[in-house]
Design a protein around this motif. Structure first.
Motif, PDB file in Angstrom:
ATOM      1  N   VAL A  79       0.722  -1.180  -0.129  1.00 54.30           N
ATOM      2  CA  VAL A  79       0.083   0.182  -0.086  1.00 54.30           C
ATOM      3  C   VAL A  79       1.113   1.241  -0.050  1.00 54.30           C
ATOM      4  CG1 VAL A  79      -1.942  -1.038   1.128  1.00 54.30           C
ATOM      5  CG2 VAL A  79      -0.218  -0.125   2.491  1.00 54.30           C
ATOM      6  N   ARG A  80       0.314   2.364  -0.622  1.00 58.21           N
ATOM      7  CA  ARG A  80       0.879   3.562  -0.449  1.00 58.21           C
ATOM      8  C   ARG A  80       0.774   4.399   0.818  1.00 58.21           C
ATOM      9  NH1 ARG A  80       0.701   8.380  -5.312  1.00 58.21           N
ATOM     10  NH2 ARG A  80       2.190   9.570  -4.293  1.00 58.21           N
ATOM     11  N   LYS A  81      -0.268   4.461   1.200  1.00 62.22           N
ATOM     12  CA  LYS A  81      -0.466   5.042   2.550  1.00 62.22           C
ATOM     13  C   LYS A  81      -0.687   4.137   3.749  1.00 62.22           C
ATOM     14  CE  LYS A  81      -3.435   8.579   4.370  1.00 62.22           C
ATOM     15  NZ  LYS A  81      -4.915   9.668   4.308  1.00 62.22           N
ATOM     16  N   VAL A  82       0.369   4.241   4.613  1.00 59.61           N
ATOM     17  CA  VAL A  82       0.445   3.419   5.688  1.00 59.61           C
ATOM     18  C   VAL A  82      -0.092   3.946   7.113  1.00 59.61           C
ATOM     19  CG1 VAL A  82       1.940   1.867   4.638  1.00 59.61           C
ATOM     20  CG2 VAL A  82       2.602   3.786   6.034  1.00 59.61           C
ATOM     21  N   THR A  83      -0.839   3.332   7.823  1.00 58.90           N
ATOM     22  CA  THR A  83      -1.093   3.896   9.217  1.00 58.90           C
ATOM     23  C   THR A  83      -0.268   3.247  10.146  1.00 58.90           C
ATOM     24  OG1 THR A  83      -2.788   2.015   9.548  1.00 58.90           O
ATOM     25  CG2 THR A  83      -3.627   3.997   8.652  1.00 58.90           C
ATOM     26  N   LEU A  84      -0.046   3.881  11.204  1.00 61.59           N
ATOM     27  CA  LEU A  84       1.053   3.638  12.466  1.00 61.59           C
ATOM     28  C   LEU A  84       0.164   3.360  13.720  1.00 61.59           C
ATOM     29  CD1 LEU A  84       4.080   5.737  11.510  1.00 61.59           C
ATOM     30  CD2 LEU A  84       3.570   3.471  10.741  1.00 61.59           C
ATOM     31  N   PRO A  85       0.693   2.572  14.525  1.00 59.24           N
ATOM     32  CA  PRO A  85       1.593   1.643  14.440  1.00 59.24           C
ATOM     33  C   PRO A  85       1.288   0.359  13.557  1.00 59.24           C
ATOM     34  CG  PRO A  85       0.568   1.340  16.567  1.00 59.24           C
ATOM     35  CD  PRO A  85       0.041   2.413  15.861  1.00 59.24           C
ATOM     36  N   GLY A 120      -0.834  -6.618  12.918  1.00 62.49           N
ATOM     37  CA  GLY A 120      -1.908  -5.558  12.831  1.00 62.49           C
ATOM     38  C   GLY A 120      -1.576  -4.218  13.452  1.00 62.49           C
ATOM     39  N   GLY A 121      -2.634  -3.451  13.760  1.00 58.94           N
ATOM     40  CA  GLY A 121      -2.373  -2.094  14.381  1.00 58.94           C
ATOM     41  C   GLY A 121      -2.939  -1.704  15.864  1.00 58.94           C
ATOM     42  N   ALA A 122      -2.958  -0.707  16.252  1.00 60.51           N
ATOM     43  CA  ALA A 122      -3.142  -0.769  17.707  1.00 60.51           C
ATOM     44  C   ALA A 122      -4.330  -1.377  18.294  1.00 60.51           C
ATOM     45  CB  ALA A 122      -3.115   1.008  18.063  1.00 60.51           C
ATOM     46  N   ASP A 123      -5.372  -1.194  17.525  1.00 56.04           N
ATOM     47  CA  ASP A 123      -6.730  -1.715  17.860  1.00 56.04           C
ATOM     48  C   ASP A 123      -6.683  -3.045  18.067  1.00 56.04           C
ATOM     49  OD1 ASP A 123      -7.778   0.681  17.709  1.00 56.04           O
ATOM     50  OD2 ASP A 123      -8.573   0.243  15.530  1.00 56.04           O
ATOM     51  N   VAL A 124      -5.858  -4.108  17.357  1.00 61.31           N
ATOM     52  CA  VAL A 124      -5.582  -5.312  17.297  1.00 61.31           C
ATOM     53  C   VAL A 124      -4.880  -5.784  18.537  1.00 61.31           C
ATOM     54  CG1 VAL A 124      -4.679  -7.488  16.308  1.00 61.31           C
ATOM     55  CG2 VAL A 124      -5.900  -5.729  14.922  1.00 61.31           C
TER      56      VAL A 124
END
Length: 269
Positions: free
Chosen positions: A176-182, A192-196
């Motif tokens: 993907v081009r746009k990534v979310t952190l963490p 996964g991310g913070a929610d997971v």
């Protein structure tokens, strides 16, 4: 004179009598209620009036019921057959809803085992940022970092604000081009991310996954970088430039990143 007076009085009396006869209204005589014929007639008339009013009310009720039936049939015909099929019949008892325990992604395996980070099968890798430009992103990164540090584990923290190469690396892995952190990888597998991570921690499943990792001493801090994971480049002292004696000019140092930093050799090797 007397004759004239007598004539005038007689004429006036005749006129008054004429007026009285012409404009006098005779009131009708009262109905004798004691008469049995009259009493039967009145009673029969009252009963007919009651029957007529009752028939009117009954007809109005029938008309209202007919309208209600038409409206009910109109709305019932508009319902879909699928919704009617889902309604249980009155003869058959409705099934009681049974509560089932939801299985998380970790209990049945990792979220996406296809996405892997090669060379990190023995560690926990967290892509994050230490900049506070976006408050929500910084709070999520800080929360995930504190969760793992609460288990006294060493984490390979890859701060994209300290090294832009980590952002490109994460984009290539997730496609993907746009990534979310963490973004978290455990044993080379994408979690996964913070929610997971937060949900796994609350349900106690994160502790089961992290049982195989060694624990550090409480309060342990790297003496070289202070758990920042980066130190200034020893080749250029963080200036990103080197003087070439042969050419007599400055050149770019290729051992450090765009900020003149390198990975901490004590805690990141």
């Amino acid at each position: 004179m007397r004759k004239n007076k007598a004539k005038s009085s007689s004429s006036s009396s005749s006129c008054s009598g004429f007026l009285n006869r012409s404009f006098t209204m005779h009131a009708p005589s009262k109905v004798d209620s004691n008469n049995p014929k009259v009493h039967f007639f009145l009673k029969n008339q009252q009963s007919q009036n009651r029957a007529a009013s009752a028939s009117k009310v009954h007809d109005s009720m029938d008309s209202v019921k007919g309208k209600v039936k038409k409206l009910r049939s109109f709305f019932e015909s508009g319902k879909s057959s699928s919704s009617s099929s889902n309604i249980p019949s009155p003869k058959e008892p409705a099934h009681k809803p049974c509560l089932r325990t939801t299985k998380s992604a970790i209990s049945s395996g990792f979220i996406n085992p296809i996405i892997r980070l090669p060379g990190t099968e023995d560690r926990i890798v967290v892509y994050l940022t230490s900049l506070r430009g976006i408050r929500r992103t910084y709070e999520d990164c800080y929360a995930v970092r504190m969760i793992f540090r609460g288990f006294r584990l060493w984490i390979d923290e890859r701060d994209i604000s300290m090294d832009a190469a980590y952002k490109k690396e994460l984009q290539n892995i997730l496609k993907v081009r746009k990534v979310t952190l963490p973004q978290v990888f455990i044993k080379g597998k994408y979690i996964g991310g913070a929610d997971v991570i937060k949900s796994m921690f609350e349900m106690g499943e994160l502790a089961k996954v992290l049982d195989d990792f060694p624990r550090r001493q409480p309060g342990f801090v790297c003496n070289a970088c202070g758990d920042v994971r980066f130190v200034p480049c020893g080749n250029c002292s963080g200036s990103r430039k080197l003087f070439d004696d042969d050419e007599g000019s400055l050149k770019r140092c290729f051992e450090c990143n765009e900020n003149g930093l390198i990975r901490c050799p004590d805690c990141c090797d």
